[in-house]
Write an enzyme that holds these catalytic residues in place. Sequence first.
Site, PDB file in Angstrom:
ATOM      1  N   THR A   5       1.110  -1.060  -0.160  1.00  0.00           N
ATOM      2  CA  THR A   5       0.418   0.088   0.320  1.00  0.00           C
ATOM      3  C   THR A   5       0.910   2.062  -0.472  1.00  0.00           C
ATOM      4  O   THR A   5       2.179   1.114  -0.423  1.00  0.00           O
ATOM      5  CB  THR A   5      -1.413  -0.166   0.955  1.00  0.00           C
ATOM      6  N   GLY A 161       2.221   6.044  -7.162  1.00  0.00           N
ATOM      7  CA  GLY A 161       0.909   4.695  -8.340  1.00  0.00           C
ATOM      8  C   GLY A 161       1.850   4.646  -9.657  1.00  0.00           C
ATOM      9  O   GLY A 161       1.477   3.602 -10.372  1.00  0.00           O
ATOM     10  N   CYS A 164       5.995   3.084  -8.299  1.00  0.00           N
ATOM     11  CA  CYS A 164       5.795   1.512  -7.520  1.00  0.00           C
ATOM     12  C   CYS A 164       5.002   0.300  -7.970  1.00  0.00           C
ATOM     13  O   CYS A 164       3.571   0.982  -8.078  1.00  0.00           O
ATOM     14  CB  CYS A 164       4.889   2.145  -6.149  1.00  0.00           C
ATOM     15  N   THR A 167       1.342  -0.458  -6.009  1.00  0.00           N
ATOM     16  CA  THR A 167       0.341   0.901  -5.790  1.00  0.00           C
ATOM     17  C   THR A 167      -0.314   1.220  -6.609  1.00  0.00           C
ATOM     18  O   THR A 167       0.923   1.313  -8.234  1.00  0.00           O
ATOM     19  CB  THR A 167       1.229   2.411  -5.057  1.00  0.00           C
TER      20      THR A 167
END
Length: 180
Positions: A5, A161, A164, A167
């Site tokens: 996350t 996002g 990563c 993510t």
Amino acid sequence: MFHATTILAYKGKNKSVIGGDGQVSFGNTVLKGNAVKIRKLNNGKVLAGFAGSTADAFNLFDMFENLLQSSKGDLLKAAIDFSKEWRKDKYLRKLEAMMLVLDRNHIFLLSGTGDVVEPEDGQIAAIGSGGNYALSAARALAKHASLDEEELVKSSLQIAGEICIYTNTNIKTYVIEDEK
């Protein structure tokens, strides 16, 4: 590091915002893309987000919310009491997890090792596998762009996002606005 996350919290001039992506990973597999890892607590006056296992999140959110209620909404006291409880409980102490909590006055990073950390700038904190990307983006945007607090969080998480692999860009945010 939690490969599950990214959570970003921002305490701006008029609003406090927390946001998180929706990806849940298990090893190198994406299990879910639309999970909600943030919560409103204390009748919407406190926001919280979690990096770690989902089962642990529910237990820790409930424990924190109970301490927040017993401290009559005092986030600092609840954060310190929570950290003490988390640290001394044999089961909870083994959890590899982190939480971000904020209201209009404070923002804290909480860990199972007993840490209660207020960011140096008092405004921006991030946790999770994409946390450093989101934090960097948020600092740059806060300094060089004139975005609304919620847009700053969304844009920063979008950047994280895109970088990563743990993510995604399915972003959820919650906001606390100043009372008028």
